[in-house]
Design an enzyme around this catalytic site. Sequence first.
Site, PDB file in Angstrom:
ATOM      1  N   SER A 111      -8.756   4.056  11.621  1.00 51.60           N
ATOM      2  CA  SER A 111      -9.119   4.790  12.842  1.00 51.60           C
ATOM      3  C   SER A 111     -10.598   4.653  13.182  1.00 51.60           C
ATOM      4  O   SER A 111     -10.961   4.613  14.363  1.00 51.60           O
ATOM      5  CB  SER A 111      -8.789   6.273  12.682  1.00 51.60           C
ATOM      6  OG  SER A 111      -7.497   6.448  12.182  1.00 51.60           O
ATOM      7  N   GLY A 169      -7.770   9.770   9.166  1.00 49.22           N
ATOM      8  CA  GLY A 169      -8.106   9.924  10.579  1.00 49.22           C
ATOM      9  C   GLY A 169      -9.057  11.070  10.881  1.00 49.22           C
ATOM     10  O   GLY A 169      -9.370  11.310  12.038  1.00 49.22           O
ATOM     11  N   ALA A 211      -9.387   6.150   3.730  1.00 53.99           N
ATOM     12  CA  ALA A 211      -9.202   7.363   4.538  1.00 53.99           C
ATOM     13  C   ALA A 211     -10.460   8.216   4.628  1.00 53.99           C
ATOM     14  O   ALA A 211     -11.153   8.449   3.629  1.00 53.99           O
ATOM     15  CB  ALA A 211      -8.067   8.229   4.015  1.00 53.99           C
ATOM     16  N   GLY A 212     -10.732   8.657   5.827  1.00 52.34           N
ATOM     17  CA  GLY A 212     -11.836   9.576   6.066  1.00 52.34           C
ATOM     18  C   GLY A 212     -13.100   8.925   6.576  1.00 52.34           C
ATOM     19  O   GLY A 212     -14.005   9.606   7.052  1.00 52.34           O
ATOM     20  N   LYS A 252       0.877  -1.162   0.000  1.00 51.75           N
ATOM     21  CA  LYS A 252       0.000   0.000   0.000  1.00 51.75           C
ATOM     22  C   LYS A 252       0.912   1.208   0.000  1.00 51.75           C
ATOM     23  O   LYS A 252       1.574   1.509   0.994  1.00 51.75           O
ATOM     24  CB  LYS A 252      -0.921   0.007   1.221  1.00 51.75           C
ATOM     25  CG  LYS A 252      -1.897   1.175   1.162  1.00 51.75           C
ATOM     26  CD  LYS A 252      -2.668   1.371   2.436  1.00 51.75           C
ATOM     27  CE  LYS A 252      -3.365   2.724   2.376  1.00 51.75           C
ATOM     28  NZ  LYS A 252      -3.752   3.195   3.706  1.00 51.75           N
TER      29      LYS A 252
END
Lengths: 67, 258
Positions: free
Chosen positions: B208, B159, B185-186, B98
């Site tokens: 997260s 995050g 992400a997000g 990644k």
Amino acid sequence: MIVLNGQDSDVRPGETVAAVLARMGLETDARGVAVAVDGEVVPRAGWDSFALSHHARVEVLTAMQGG
Amino acid sequence: MTEDALTIAGRTLRSRLLLGTGGFPSLELMADAIAASGSELVTVALRRIDPGARGSLVDVLADAGVQLLPNTAGCHTARDAVLTARLAREAFETDWIKLEVIGDEDTLLPDAPELLRAAEELVDDGFVVLPYTTDDPVLARRLVDVGCAAVMPLGSPIGSGMGIRNPYNIALIRNAVEVPVVLDAGVGTASDAALAMELGCDAVMAASAISRAQDPVRMARAMRAAVDAGRLARGAGRIPRRLYATASTPNEGLPELG
């Protein structure tokens, strides 16, 4: 002075990568470990023979939680 | 559900949820969350070894039976990312990576030129490259042009839990490339994951959102259900949006009661 993971060490020139790993309590078959010397990968197969020079910068890395 | 499996670079995954291992308060909780999520592909980072703590993460993940997806988190140049990928290949015996090349400390947004350069070099070196990228359809196409096996556009900064800020771009990316699109992400909560799948993403990556939730295991279950729900809804075909109502009950046979 050989620098090991960012810190001055008492590793001597001529010691192999395998010897450095042994100092850290790691076997050469340790899972999830990688080594770089002076910004280049030292493949596992070369750990026994790769001898460190003066001022070598050694990084010994492993898995960390992330991503 | 095998007929709906996800294939990346010839490897079949039954789960469309990728899990990040960062942020869990303990390895036990991480293992429980992985099990609850059903994820088969989880990310790990590469850092200086702490001799006192060695081995445990790799062992826990091996016990969980998941495939490792090493990342290049923390790299700011193509050179660092390529070296990190090569080290990860040595450490974890996988050529999957990644790819993250960060361009800004506050937003952790990708550095597009460095990302593209690193991707090209790693593909040439035989890696299966999954790049963390912006929600720019043109950049996604360029990454696929150099041989990336999937693209991982962000919904919003890492995050941030801000969800998908530009759903139109995510839909455009889905249309722009032939490889799997993994929303990365997000993601803040389950509805963000469902939306990603409804927009046509092939998978969702959550880190997260699960690891820092008050109850990570319950959130892992929620994400799994949301990914399944979003995938089903996408396949089912949603009704078009209309400004005015369309009665779902017919007017025929309506009695005169006045």
